[in-house]
Motif scaffolding. Structure first.
Motif, PDB file in Angstrom:
ATOM      1  N   GLU A 199      49.965  35.057  43.341  1.00 35.99           N
ATOM      2  CA  GLU A 199      51.124  34.787  44.212  1.00 35.99           C
ATOM      3  C   GLU A 199      52.437  34.793  43.434  1.00 35.99           C
ATOM      4  OE1 GLU A 199      48.791  32.022  47.527  1.00 35.99           O
ATOM      5  OE2 GLU A 199      50.226  31.064  46.177  1.00 35.99           O
ATOM      6  N   LEU A 200      52.354  34.448  42.161  1.00 35.65           N
ATOM      7  CA  LEU A 200      53.558  34.422  41.324  1.00 35.65           C
ATOM      8  C   LEU A 200      53.866  35.790  40.715  1.00 35.65           C
ATOM      9  CD1 LEU A 200      53.061  31.038  39.459  1.00 35.65           C
ATOM     10  CD2 LEU A 200      54.887  31.585  41.075  1.00 35.65           C
ATOM     11  N   GLY A 201      52.975  36.764  40.971  1.00 33.81           N
ATOM     12  CA  GLY A 201      53.196  38.096  40.421  1.00 33.81           C
ATOM     13  C   GLY A 201      52.940  38.181  38.930  1.00 33.81           C
ATOM     14  N   LEU A 202      52.131  37.287  38.407  1.00 34.68           N
ATOM     15  CA  LEU A 202      51.795  37.302  36.979  1.00 34.68           C
ATOM     16  C   LEU A 202      50.611  38.237  36.751  1.00 34.68           C
ATOM     17  CD1 LEU A 202      52.068  33.455  36.401  1.00 34.68           C
ATOM     18  CD2 LEU A 202      53.581  35.188  35.420  1.00 34.68           C
ATOM     19  N   PRO A 203      50.387  38.662  35.507  1.00 37.71           N
ATOM     20  CA  PRO A 203      49.219  39.519  35.230  1.00 37.71           C
ATOM     21  C   PRO A 203      47.937  38.861  35.747  1.00 37.71           C
ATOM     22  CG  PRO A 203      50.573  39.244  33.252  1.00 37.71           C
ATOM     23  CD  PRO A 203      51.163  38.362  34.304  1.00 37.71           C
ATOM     24  N   GLU A 204      47.066  39.693  36.300  1.00 36.59           N
ATOM     25  CA  GLU A 204      45.856  39.175  36.947  1.00 36.59           C
ATOM     26  C   GLU A 204      44.940  38.482  35.935  1.00 36.59           C
ATOM     27  OE1 GLU A 204      42.344  41.128  39.602  1.00 36.59           O
ATOM     28  OE2 GLU A 204      44.323  42.103  39.644  1.00 36.59           O
ATOM     29  N   LEU A 205      44.403  37.346  36.318  1.00 32.08           N
ATOM     30  CA  LEU A 205      43.411  36.671  35.484  1.00 32.08           C
ATOM     31  C   LEU A 205      42.066  37.363  35.690  1.00 32.08           C
ATOM     32  CD1 LEU A 205      44.172  32.883  36.184  1.00 32.08           C
ATOM     33  CD2 LEU A 205      44.651  34.133  34.080  1.00 32.08           C
ATOM     34  N   PRO A 206      41.200  37.364  34.672  1.00 35.24           N
ATOM     35  CA  PRO A 206      39.868  37.965  34.861  1.00 35.24           C
ATOM     36  C   PRO A 206      39.120  37.277  35.999  1.00 35.24           C
ATOM     37  CG  PRO A 206      40.033  36.819  32.734  1.00 35.24           C
ATOM     38  CD  PRO A 206      41.391  36.818  33.336  1.00 35.24           C
ATOM     39  N   PRO A 207      38.221  38.008  36.670  1.00 33.73           N
ATOM     40  CA  PRO A 207      37.524  37.434  37.834  1.00 33.73           C
ATOM     41  C   PRO A 207      36.731  36.178  37.499  1.00 33.73           C
ATOM     42  CG  PRO A 207      36.975  39.762  37.555  1.00 33.73           C
ATOM     43  CD  PRO A 207      37.835  39.397  36.405  1.00 33.73           C
ATOM     44  N   ALA A 208      36.156  36.116  36.301  1.00 31.93           N
ATOM     45  CA  ALA A 208      35.375  34.928  35.934  1.00 31.93           C
ATOM     46  C   ALA A 208      36.084  34.158  34.824  1.00 31.93           C
ATOM     47  CB  ALA A 208      33.985  35.346  35.475  1.00 31.93           C
ATOM     48  N   ALA A 209      35.949  32.848  34.869  1.00 34.03           N
ATOM     49  CA  ALA A 209      36.560  32.003  33.850  1.00 34.03           C
ATOM     50  C   ALA A 209      35.959  32.317  32.484  1.00 34.03           C
ATOM     51  CB  ALA A 209      36.335  30.538  34.192  1.00 34.03           C
ATOM     52  N   PRO A 210      36.759  32.283  31.430  1.00 35.38           N
ATOM     53  CA  PRO A 210      36.183  32.487  30.100  1.00 35.38           C
ATOM     54  C   PRO A 210      35.254  31.340  29.719  1.00 35.38           C
ATOM     55  CG  PRO A 210      38.517  31.876  29.937  1.00 35.38           C
ATOM     56  CD  PRO A 210      38.201  32.024  31.395  1.00 35.38           C
ATOM     57  N   THR A 211      34.388  31.598  28.766  1.00 36.61           N
ATOM     58  CA  THR A 211      33.535  30.526  28.241  1.00 36.61           C
ATOM     59  C   THR A 211      34.230  29.916  27.023  1.00 36.61           C
ATOM     60  OG1 THR A 211      32.425  31.992  26.710  1.00 36.61           O
ATOM     61  CG2 THR A 211      31.455  31.790  28.919  1.00 36.61           C
ATOM     62  N   ARG A 212      33.692  28.814  26.546  1.00 45.49           N
ATOM     63  CA  ARG A 212      34.266  28.198  25.336  1.00 45.49           C
ATOM     64  C   ARG A 212      34.226  29.171  24.164  1.00 45.49           C
ATOM     65  NH1 ARG A 212      34.222  22.269  25.252  1.00 45.49           N
ATOM     66  NH2 ARG A 212      33.824  22.296  23.021  1.00 45.49           N
ATOM     67  N   GLU A 213      33.127  29.928  24.083  1.00 41.77           N
ATOM     68  CA  GLU A 213      32.977  30.881  22.979  1.00 41.77           C
ATOM     69  C   GLU A 213      34.040  31.977  23.049  1.00 41.77           C
ATOM     70  OE1 GLU A 213      30.284  29.879  24.932  1.00 41.77           O
ATOM     71  OE2 GLU A 213      29.844  28.389  23.382  1.00 41.77           O
ATOM     72  N   ASP A 214      34.388  32.369  24.293  1.00 40.57           N
ATOM     73  CA  ASP A 214      35.397  33.423  24.470  1.00 40.57           C
ATOM     74  C   ASP A 214      36.745  33.027  23.868  1.00 40.57           C
ATOM     75  OD1 ASP A 214      33.612  34.943  25.880  1.00 40.57           O
ATOM     76  OD2 ASP A 214      34.338  34.306  27.854  1.00 40.57           O
ATOM     77  N   LEU A 215      36.962  31.713  23.712  1.00 41.67           N
ATOM     78  CA  LEU A 215      38.274  31.244  23.249  1.00 41.67           C
ATOM     79  C   LEU A 215      38.404  31.275  21.727  1.00 41.67           C
ATOM     80  CD1 LEU A 215      38.888  28.176  25.594  1.00 41.67           C
ATOM     81  CD2 LEU A 215      39.596  30.544  25.911  1.00 41.67           C
ATOM     82  N   GLU A 271      38.452  27.032  13.330  1.00 38.82           N
ATOM     83  CA  GLU A 271      38.335  28.091  14.322  1.00 38.82           C
ATOM     84  C   GLU A 271      39.711  28.602  14.719  1.00 38.82           C
ATOM     85  OE1 GLU A 271      34.299  26.946  16.741  1.00 38.82           O
ATOM     86  OE2 GLU A 271      36.186  26.086  17.406  1.00 38.82           O
ATOM     87  N   GLN A 272      39.780  29.903  14.912  1.00 36.12           N
ATOM     88  CA  GLN A 272      41.050  30.514  15.322  1.00 36.12           C
ATOM     89  C   GLN A 272      40.981  30.902  16.795  1.00 36.12           C
ATOM     90  OE1 GLN A 272      43.770  30.639  13.356  1.00 36.12           O
ATOM     91  NE2 GLN A 272      42.515  29.523  11.864  1.00 36.12           N
ATOM     92  N   PRO A 273      42.082  30.759  17.515  1.00 37.13           N
ATOM     93  CA  PRO A 273      42.062  31.137  18.937  1.00 37.13           C
ATOM     94  C   PRO A 273      41.988  32.649  19.108  1.00 37.13           C
ATOM     95  CG  PRO A 273      44.269  30.409  18.266  1.00 37.13           C
ATOM     96  CD  PRO A 273      43.365  30.170  17.103  1.00 37.13           C
ATOM     97  N   SER A 274      41.180  33.087  20.062  1.00 43.32           N
ATOM     98  CA  SER A 274      41.077  34.507  20.386  1.00 43.32           C
ATOM     99  C   SER A 274      42.262  34.907  21.250  1.00 43.32           C
ATOM    100  CB  SER A 274      39.784  34.744  21.167  1.00 43.32           C
ATOM    101  OG  SER A 274      39.876  34.042  22.407  1.00 43.32           O
ATOM    102  N   GLN A 275      42.360  36.198  21.535  1.00 42.29           N
ATOM    103  CA  GLN A 275      43.425  36.665  22.434  1.00 42.29           C
ATOM    104  C   GLN A 275      43.265  36.014  23.811  1.00 42.29           C
ATOM    105  OE1 GLN A 275      46.071  38.482  21.375  1.00 42.29           O
ATOM    106  NE2 GLN A 275      46.893  37.927  23.386  1.00 42.29           N
ATOM    107  N   THR A 276      42.017  35.839  24.244  1.00 43.55           N
ATOM    108  CA  THR A 276      41.750  35.182  25.534  1.00 43.55           C
ATOM    109  C   THR A 276      42.353  33.782  25.548  1.00 43.55           C
ATOM    110  OG1 THR A 276      39.681  36.396  25.672  1.00 43.55           O
ATOM    111  CG2 THR A 276      39.905  34.498  27.127  1.00 43.55           C
ATOM    112  N   ALA A 277      42.172  33.061  24.438  1.00 42.24           N
ATOM    113  CA  ALA A 277      42.722  31.702  24.350  1.00 42.24           C
ATOM    114  C   ALA A 277      44.246  31.740  24.384  1.00 42.24           C
ATOM    115  CB  ALA A 277      42.237  31.026  23.077  1.00 42.24           C
ATOM    116  N   LYS A 278      44.812  32.696  23.672  1.00 47.85           N
ATOM    117  CA  LYS A 278      46.278  32.809  23.641  1.00 47.85           C
ATOM    118  C   LYS A 278      46.828  33.124  25.032  1.00 47.85           C
ATOM    119  CE  LYS A 278      46.401  34.251  18.816  1.00 47.85           C
ATOM    120  NZ  LYS A 278      46.360  35.434  17.945  1.00 47.85           N
ATOM    121  N   ASP A 279      46.121  34.009  25.733  1.00 45.25           N
ATOM    122  CA  ASP A 279      46.565  34.360  27.091  1.00 45.25           C
ATOM    123  C   ASP A 279      46.469  33.148  28.023  1.00 45.25           C
ATOM    124  OD1 ASP A 279      46.924  36.907  26.162  1.00 45.25           O
ATOM    125  OD2 ASP A 279      45.104  37.732  27.094  1.00 45.25           O
ATOM    126  N   LEU A 280      45.390  32.406  27.867  1.00 42.77           N
ATOM    127  CA  LEU A 280      45.184  31.235  28.712  1.00 42.77           C
ATOM    128  C   LEU A 280      46.259  30.171  28.429  1.00 42.77           C
ATOM    129  CD1 LEU A 280      43.089  30.376  30.840  1.00 42.77           C
ATOM    130  CD2 LEU A 280      41.873  29.149  29.037  1.00 42.77           C
TER     131      LEU A 280
END
Lengths: 141, 255
Positions: free
Chosen positions: A62-78, A93-102
């Motif tokens: 609704e805010l016109g932001l880039p679409e979030l993936p259909p499923a929530a990431p897992t802890r490992e994805d971060l 541990e270093q944050p992944s791109q998924t974590a940075k986007d989130l």
């Protein structure tokens, strides 16, 4: 107001709370602002199970932001893969791109001005200078 | 008690909300040190817990634990603007009687020095109900597993405090908040800046700042009263005590 806040907000009117359409609130005429903060990987991992993913996807769309993936990431994805800790060694541990986007969308993307509308009763709450106001006019209390 | 009788929302609007809105920044400058029992409650929460600070004032408890997420609310926009600096938390303007959170969704809540500003017994019960309604109910298999809230109120029994109230005194009181005008400091600053020039002849001296007194309404809780209200609101008192002129209780839902 950071978008993560909307994950824990609904209409202030009592009779709306039992109606599923009162959650999430819908941003209207929103002026967004990016307020940068340090990424906190443990915080993101911990908050993950609390996220109402489908509703957050609705809000970002609704805010016109880039679409979030259909499923929530897992802890490992971060977590950025690669940095394997040798035995007995602690590697941070270093944050992944998924974590940075989130982090960007939930904690740094804020509604500066605008309204939040209840999908059940249609009442609109104003957001001014980044602060949403849920005080109800006398006839709605 | 002053001449007016406590009478509910309109009374609180005039004798509580309007006052805090006006004294916000001065009030905030005097509120920075967390009380130990509240600090302990917040620090012992599991990482990633989600909760509310109902009546957050300047948000001083938002600085205690950055590993949880708190949505802090207050009636005073000016106080919320001060509270919103604390990461990773969120701050909103809301009334305890109409909180905008999904029911039964939170792991914890705190409400510190808030429900002593509510002016009728019915509304005090309603306020505690509103806090309880935020909390996750306990699961049937684990009775202690639900969300918990910590509530603090001013005690009637505080004979060693500056106010000196004690058992048997009037419980509904107006408490002054004095904003001292900074006369001497201001004068000194001016002197330094303007090379110690005296005001010129015939010139009006600068407006003399005056002390300003604001009166806030309080209901002082007598021993046991907080637990009675919690019971009436349908809550369970898990732990309760007295701490520096205040009564406190940790509560949870019965089901």
């Amino acid at each position: 107001m950071k978008l993560l806040t909307l994950n824990f907000l609904t209409c202030a009117i009592k009779t709306c709370k039992t109606s599923p359409s009162s959650f999430p609130l819908h941003p209207r005429d929103a002026e967004l602002e990016i307020l940068e903060t340090d990424i906190n990987l443990p915080f993101l991992k911990n908050i993950l199970p609390r996220l109402m993913w489908d509703e957050l996807r609705t809000i970002t769309s609704e805010l016109g932001l880039p679409e979030l993936p259909p499923a929530a990431p897992t802890r490992e994805d971060l977590v950025e893969p690669g940095a394997q800790a040798a035995e007995g060694e602690e590697v941070e541990e270093q944050p992944s791109q998924t974590a940075k986007d989130l982090h960007r969308v939930l904690l740094e993307t804020t509604v500066k001005e605008g309204k939040l509308a209840c999908g059940n009763c249609g009442h609109e709450y104003k957001v001014m200078e980044g602060v949403p106001n849920f005080l109800l006019p006398g006839h709605l209390v | 008690m002053a001449d007016a009788e406590p009478q509910g929302a309109a009374y609180e609007e005039e004798h509580v909300h309007t006052v805090y809105e006006q004294i916000a920044s001065h009030f905030s400058a005097t509120r920075y040190k967390p009380w130990p029992i509240i600090e302990k409650f917040l620090k012992e929460l599991p990482d990633g817990a989600v909760g509310a600070d109902v009546g957050c004032g300047n948000g001083k408890y938002l600085a205690v634990n950055p590993r949880v997420f708190m949505v802090a609310s207050d009636r005073s926009t000016n106080l919320v603007k001060i509270a919103k600096q604390h990461q990773p938390h969120a701050s909103i303007v809301a009334d305890i009687m109409n909180l905008p959170h999904p029911r039964h969704s939170l792991d914890f809540a705190i409400s510190i020095a808030v429900i002593h500003h509510i002016s009728t017994p019915e509304r005090r019960i309603e306020a505690v109900k509103a806090i309880l309604e935020l909390l996750r109910p306990p699961s049937a298999s684990e009775p202690g597993s639900g969300g918990r809230a910590l509530i603090y109120v001013w005690a009637l029994e505080q004979k060693d405090s500056r106010r000196g109230w004690d058992e048997g005194n009037e419980q509904d009181v107006m408490v002054p908040w004095v904003m001292r005008a900074k006369k001497e400091k201001e004068a000194k600053k001016k002197k330094g800046q303007e090379s110690q020039e005296a005001p010129k002849e015939g010139e009006q001296p600068p407006e003399q700042p005056q002390d300003k007194t604001f009166l806030r309404y309080y209901h002082l809780y007598r021993k046991g009263e907080l637990e009675e209200i919690i019971e009436e609101a349908g809550g369970d008192t898990v732990e309760a005590g007295y701490d520096k002129d205040n009564w406190w209780a940790i509560v949870q839902r019965k089901s």
